[in-house]
Structure formats: C-alpha cells, structure tokens
Design a protein around this motif. Structure first.
Motif, PDB file in Angstrom:
ATOM      1  N   PHE B 129      -8.161  29.636  89.633  1.00 35.91           N
ATOM      2  CA  PHE B 129      -7.272  28.456  89.611  1.00 35.91           C
ATOM      3  C   PHE B 129      -6.948  27.912  90.860  1.00 35.91           C
ATOM      4  O   PHE B 129      -7.089  27.291  90.930  1.00 35.91           O
ATOM      5  N   ALA B 130      -6.973  28.869  92.282  1.00 38.32           N
ATOM      6  CA  ALA B 130      -6.356  28.448  92.924  1.00 38.32           C
ATOM      7  C   ALA B 130      -7.451  27.610  93.887  1.00 38.32           C
ATOM      8  O   ALA B 130      -7.374  27.909  95.619  1.00 38.32           O
ATOM      9  N   TRP B 131      -8.907  28.023  93.706  1.00 44.21           N
ATOM     10  CA  TRP B 131     -10.201  28.297  94.149  1.00 44.21           C
ATOM     11  C   TRP B 131     -10.235  26.711  94.745  1.00 44.21           C
ATOM     12  O   TRP B 131      -9.445  25.617  93.863  1.00 44.21           O
ATOM     13  N   PRO B 132     -11.684  25.683  95.204  1.00 42.34           N
ATOM     14  CA  PRO B 132     -11.735  25.031  95.410  1.00 42.34           C
ATOM     15  C   PRO B 132     -12.471  24.601  93.928  1.00 42.34           C
ATOM     16  O   PRO B 132     -13.148  25.982  93.703  1.00 42.34           O
ATOM     17  N   HIS B 133     -12.596  23.122  94.047  1.00 50.78           N
ATOM     18  CA  HIS B 133     -13.437  22.789  93.004  1.00 50.78           C
ATOM     19  C   HIS B 133     -14.606  23.549  91.908  1.00 50.78           C
ATOM     20  O   HIS B 133     -15.238  23.326  92.971  1.00 50.78           O
ATOM     21  N   PRO B 134     -14.209  23.672  91.188  1.00 51.83           N
ATOM     22  CA  PRO B 134     -15.735  24.270  90.581  1.00 51.83           C
ATOM     23  C   PRO B 134     -16.852  23.355  90.228  1.00 51.83           C
ATOM     24  O   PRO B 134     -16.909  22.325  89.904  1.00 51.83           O
ATOM     25  N   GLY B 135     -18.012  23.953  90.664  1.00 56.93           N
ATOM     26  CA  GLY B 135     -18.871  22.992  90.253  1.00 56.93           C
ATOM     27  C   GLY B 135     -19.561  21.450  91.563  1.00 56.93           C
ATOM     28  O   GLY B 135     -21.085  21.609  91.897  1.00 56.93           O
ATOM     29  N   LYS B 136     -18.466  21.605  92.720  1.00 59.63           N
ATOM     30  CA  LYS B 136     -18.846  21.126  93.820  1.00 59.63           C
ATOM     31  C   LYS B 136     -19.887  21.766  95.083  1.00 59.63           C
ATOM     32  O   LYS B 136     -19.185  22.916  94.657  1.00 59.63           O
ATOM     33  N   ALA B 137     -19.902  21.416  95.646  1.00 59.44           N
ATOM     34  CA  ALA B 137     -20.949  22.105  96.904  1.00 59.44           C
ATOM     35  C   ALA B 137     -19.874  23.708  97.855  1.00 59.44           C
ATOM     36  O   ALA B 137     -18.240  22.771  97.810  1.00 59.44           O
ATOM     37  N   ARG B 138     -21.054  24.353  97.795  1.00 61.35           N
ATOM     38  CA  ARG B 138     -20.037  25.603  98.670  1.00 61.35           C
ATOM     39  C   ARG B 138     -18.780  25.121  99.529  1.00 61.35           C
ATOM     40  O   ARG B 138     -19.723  24.918 100.644  1.00 61.35           O
ATOM     41  N   SER B 139     -17.698  25.204  99.429  1.00 63.42           N
ATOM     42  CA  SER B 139     -16.693  25.862 100.396  1.00 63.42           C
ATOM     43  C   SER B 139     -16.670  27.084 101.706  1.00 63.42           C
ATOM     44  O   SER B 139     -17.542  28.287 100.744  1.00 63.42           O
TER      45      SER B 139
END
Lengths: 197, 197
Positions: B129-139
């Motif tokens: 839940f602290a990861w970057p926005h799910p589904g957005k271009a890979r961070s």
C-alpha cells in the motif's frame, strides 16, 4: 464471421510458457469467466480452457445453451476471464468479445470447429450435455444415467464459446517487486506496457 | 451501517468444511471477484479471503482505493465471487452487495474493523500500500523499496471490502452425478434448493 490468419499476439508466447510451467496440475486449464447478467449485475463461474481457435488469438471454451451464461452472453457479449496459476503464482486477465457458436450459428467453418470441439471431449464430458436442464430443480438420479451420446455429432444444446481478447493483464506475484504487464489491442496492433503491480 | 448479529447462513458450515478440507494449500483462500466497469463490461481479478465480519455472513477482503475495482464498486456495488477448490474439486459462487470501507467511511465500528484488518496483514502485504500507484506506468525499482508502514494505523488508501451474499451456488464436481445446491436470501431467510448441475 471470417477469421483470417492474424499474427500471434505478444501475450501468446507468455501464456504458452505459463501453461507449460503449470502443466503438472490439470486444473491449470480452469479459469473464471465474468459476464454481466441482464439486470446489470456480474456473474462469475469456472470454465475449462480448450485451446486457441486456429490462426486467431481467440480462446475456445464449451458451454450448454441451457446455462445462464448463454442467456447472459446473448444480451451482453463481453467477458473477462481471470486465470490464476497456483504453481508459478501468476495471474492472467483477458477481456474481450464473446461469440457463442450454437447449433444455429450460420458460419459453416465455425460449425466445423464446434463439431471438432465436441469430438475432442471425453465421453463423460459429452454425457453432461444429455443430463437434465442445468439449474432446474434436481431431477431423479436415473435421469443422469445416460448412454454416452454420439461422439461425432454434437447434441443440439452443445455450444462452442470464443473469447477474442483486446485487453490482457499479466501479473507475476513472485519477484520483488511484482511484475505487471498490460497488453492492449489498439488500431489493429498490440501495445505492451509495464505498469505498477 | 448497523450490523446486528444474524443467524449463521446455511452455506456457512458448508464453506467452513470446504476451507478445512482444502487447508493444506494456501491458495484455497484465493478467489475471483467479478465486478462491472463503468462502461458496462465485466471485470475479474483474484483476491484473498480475509474471514467473515463478526456476527454477519459478510466476507472480508482488502483493497487499495487507487485500484480500478474501487472505482468500479463506487459506481456499481454488486459483485460475484467464484471460488474453485482444487483439492476437493468444488466451486462456490457468492453474489451480493459490496461495501467499500475506505478512510472516510462514516461508521466507526467498521472503521475499527478496517484498522484490525490492516493490523492482521503481514509487513510485506502492508508495504504494497506504500508502493506507487497501481496500474500506472512502471515506476523506478527504488520506488518499491519502502520501509514497512506503521503496523497499527492503516495508510490512507487502504480499504476494507465486504461482500454480503444473497445468492450462493455450491457445485461438487466429485460424485456421479455432480451435486449442486442453491442458497437464496429471500424475505429475511435463506432458502436451500438442490438443482441439476
């Protein structure tokens, strides 16, 4: 419905690899199909993957014309399958248009595929299409004692079901962080994008 | 949302038995949730069963407010889960209303359950839940290297998801013929009906 040979979608070799790595368990060909009911609510059930329609990227399944999903697909021909592979901890989601090839479907080539799909079933699987109406009040046990139907000619309510994916979402739970790849069919070509899991 | 103690639904002991008999495989708590997208098409993905909401027949799951399913549920709060148990070859389908308990949900009792659900997660699960926005271009990979979040206080986009079934369909593939039982919540009571598979 003409189905000209088209190039293999970029997610096809990925899926083939997953199926190969999960081949030790027979249920790796089981997946869940979501459809929409006539009242707008979702439905979801397990179905069995029967391979690809030759020279296309369409997945083959079989179903009974008397099942609720056949009614649902007649009203909303969109589906999304979700496939979870327990051995390699991967998920494939494939969304696209559904085509139900029942007894009266006019395309003779697809009727031939329907017939072949019938022939490829086991006797036990074919017998289920001779069982009483699915979902109706339970019939006497004797009604399920049927002679195996003709192995060549499908029973009238046997249908082939095709899914033509335009959106594919592949998630690998192994790996830190997890990997997720989206495939989209846009303007007659597939795009591939790595996204956040 | 008041949630008074209600009698155990007749499918609850059945499901408890199935979970027990399939307990040797961790993925017996994985199931597929179908929802409807704002454009009317179905969506389907694997989620993890987190037990029942106390004194109710509602199933608990967790999700990220940034996920597509949260948007979908905000527009159509109906879902159907499909659960296939590989060890005993059984399927449970449960359809009902979904409730998403996010940070701003007004019921303090359910906020407490949301908090407890957060506390019951592993560090690894909380970190997602602290990861970057799910589904957005890979961070960048570094964006996924996060310190484990506080174990007591949920991150703001952590949500509890509840499913309150009104239709349950249990299919046993073992057995000849197969057994199928439908449970319906009608006029404040459950009906139970044996139907054809």
């Amino acid at each position: 419905m003409p189905h000209h040979p088209i190039p293999l979608a970029p997610w096809r070799p990925v899926l083939a690899g997953i199926l190969h790595r999960n081949r030790s368990v027979p249920y790796s060909r089981y997946l869940q199909l979501a459809t929409v009911r006539p009242d707008g609510r979702p439905a979801n059930r397990t179905i069995v993957f029967r391979g690809f329609l030759e020279n296309t990227n369409q997945l083959k399944f079989v179903t009974d014309a008397r099942s609720e999903k056949a009614d649902q697909i007649a009203q909303c021909d969109w589906g999304e399958v979700c496939w979870y592979f327990t051995q390699t901890r991967e998920q494939m989601r494939l969304g696209g248009q559904l085509t139900l090839i029942c007894e009266n479907y006019p395309d003779s080539q697809l009727q031939q595929v329907r017939q072949m799909s019938w022939q490829e079933l086991s006797d036990a699987a074919r017998s289920q299409f001779a069982w009483p109406h699915p979902g109706k009040a339970r019939s006497e046990t004797t009604a399920f004692t049927v002679a195996p139907p003709d192995a060549m000619q499908p029973l009238s309510h046997f249908c082939l079901l095709l899914l033509d994916p335009i959106e594919v979402d592949h998630l690998e739970l192994r790996g830190d962080p997890q990997n997720r790849t989206l495939y989209h069919w846009v303007k007659n070509d597939w795009t591939v994008e790595a996204v956040n899991p």
